[in-house]
Structures are given as structure tokens and as C-alpha cells.
Design an enzyme around this catalytic site. Sequence first.
Site, PDB file in Angstrom:
ATOM      1  CB  CYS A   9      -0.953  -0.013   1.198  1.00 56.79           C
ATOM      2  SG  CYS A   9      -0.141  -0.010   2.814  1.00 56.79           S
ATOM      3  CG  ASN A  12       4.460  -1.749   5.148  1.00 60.65           C
ATOM      4  OD1 ASN A  12       5.591  -2.063   5.498  1.00 60.65           O
ATOM      5  ND2 ASN A  12       3.496  -2.633   5.088  1.00 60.65           N
ATOM      6  CB  CYS A  14      -3.607   1.512   7.100  1.00 61.43           C
ATOM      7  SG  CYS A  14      -3.410   2.947   8.183  1.00 61.43           S
ATOM      8  NE  ARG A  15      -4.458   1.516   1.816  1.00 63.72           N
ATOM      9  CZ  ARG A  15      -4.256   2.272   0.749  1.00 63.72           C
ATOM     10  NH1 ARG A  15      -5.104   2.212  -0.255  1.00 63.72           N
ATOM     11  NH2 ARG A  15      -3.210   3.079   0.680  1.00 63.72           N
ATOM     12  CB  SER A  16       0.360  -3.485   2.725  1.00 57.46           C
ATOM     13  OG  SER A  16       1.196  -2.587   3.378  1.00 57.46           O
ATOM     14  CG  ASP A 126      -5.305   6.102   2.277  1.00 61.62           C
ATOM     15  OD1 ASP A 126      -5.337   5.790   3.488  1.00 61.62           O
ATOM     16  OD2 ASP A 126      -4.453   6.868   1.793  1.00 61.62           O
TER      17      ASP A 126
HETATM   18  P1  4NP Z   1      -1.742   2.740   4.138  1.00 64.98           P
HETATM   19  O1  4NP Z   1      -2.422   4.070   4.761  1.00 64.98           O
HETATM   20  O2  4NP Z   1      -1.211   3.145   2.776  1.00 64.98           O
HETATM   21  O3  4NP Z   1      -2.886   1.804   4.045  1.00 64.98           O
HETATM   22  O4  4NP Z   1      -0.666   2.335   5.105  1.00 64.98           O
HETATM   23  C1  4NP Z   1      -1.780   5.300   4.809  1.00 64.98           C
HETATM   24  C2  4NP Z   1      -0.858   5.559   5.802  1.00 64.98           C
HETATM   25  C3  4NP Z   1      -0.248   6.796   5.869  1.00 64.98           C
HETATM   26  C4  4NP Z   1      -0.574   7.772   4.944  1.00 64.98           C
HETATM   27  C5  4NP Z   1      -1.489   7.517   3.937  1.00 64.98           C
HETATM   28  C6  4NP Z   1      -2.092   6.276   3.873  1.00 64.98           C
HETATM   29  N1  4NP Z   1       0.022   9.050   5.032  1.00 64.98           N
HETATM   30  O5  4NP Z   1      -0.311   9.926   4.222  1.00 64.98           O
HETATM   31  O6  4NP Z   1       0.885   9.271   5.912  1.00 64.98           O
END
Ligand code: 4NP
Length: 163
Positions: A9, A12, A14-16, A126
Site C-alpha cells: 500500500c 505500510n 494500515c492496509r498492507s 485508503d
Molecule cells: P496505508 O495508509 O497506505 O494503508 O498504510 C496510509 C498511511 C499513511 C498515509 C497515507 C495512507 N500518510 O499519508 O501518511
Amino acid sequence: MAYKLLFVCLGNICRSPSAENIMRHLVNQAGLSQEIICDSAGTSSYHIGSPPDRRMNAAAKVKGIELVGEARQFQRSDFEKFDLILAMDKENYRDILSLDRSHQYKDKVKLMCDFCTKHNLKEVPDPYYGGSEGFNQVIDLLLDACEGLLNYVITQEKLANQS
Ligand code: 4NP
């Protein structure tokens, strides 16, 4: 040789990591922990070294899954190391393939939601800037996609009845 899956993602956190830990949970339940290895990474460097997001972990815990891990950034060497690379959304997909300079790994990169059988969404949204329902939706989608993915890998690799 074990079959290696990499979930990717943006951050790294949340989703992944959710996909990685949900998939490992299903793989363990299926008795295939020696045959299928799971890892995750982010396309960005924003959260390198961080544990999974607390809100994401809370949503996973409701389903009996604990998120463990430490964020790292996707690297070109991952193309060689993994058999299948699962992008959470289309932006992740493009960002991963933009690193494939010789255009030889396109077949290894797939969208996670392509493995869903119950949900119709094409991307894992997201959840970072939203509320708790977004995190719950991520877990629901990933439980569906990971189930489909496990069936795909078992069929593709003829893992059933081998162990
Ligand atoms: P992820 O979520 O891609 O699912 O880990 C996010 C985590 C952090 C951010 C965006 C999405 N950020 O903008 O910091």
C-alpha cells in the site's frame, strides 16, 4: 521452495500490514505456513520503521487478528524475491510498476480486490484520514480478498494434498 506473497500500500501501516497478517492467519489455519510466506511494504518512505496503525489494529482485533510488523519501503529487489505482489489500489499498482524499468514483472503485480468474491469494490480504500468505519471496511474487504487469494495460490501451485 515456498510461494512468496508481498502486499503493498502507500504507508505500510494500515492496509498492507492488515493484508499480510490476515493472509498469514488464513495460511496458518490451512496448515500451509511452510508453503506460503507473507510480507508487506509501502510505496512511500513516510512511515519506515513504524508499527501498524493503532486504529487499524483495533479493527483487526475485533476479528481476532493481531497486526504485527514494521513498515518498510518497496524496493526493486522485491520484484525478484516475491512470486506475487498485491497492490491495494490503482495508484500503488502504478507506483510499483513504475519501478519495473525493464518491464519484466508486470504479470507478478495484481490488484488485491481482483481476488474478492463477495465485494465489488475494485480498490481497498485508503482509511488513513477517515473514521473507524473505513478501517472496518478495509478488514472486511481484505478477509474476502485473502480467502480468494488463498484459493488461487492453492490451485495455481497445486498445494492441496501436498503437505
Ligand atoms: P496505508 O495508509 O497506505 O494503508 O498504510 C496510509 C498511511 C499513511 C498515509 C497515507 C495512507 N500518510 O499519508 O501518511
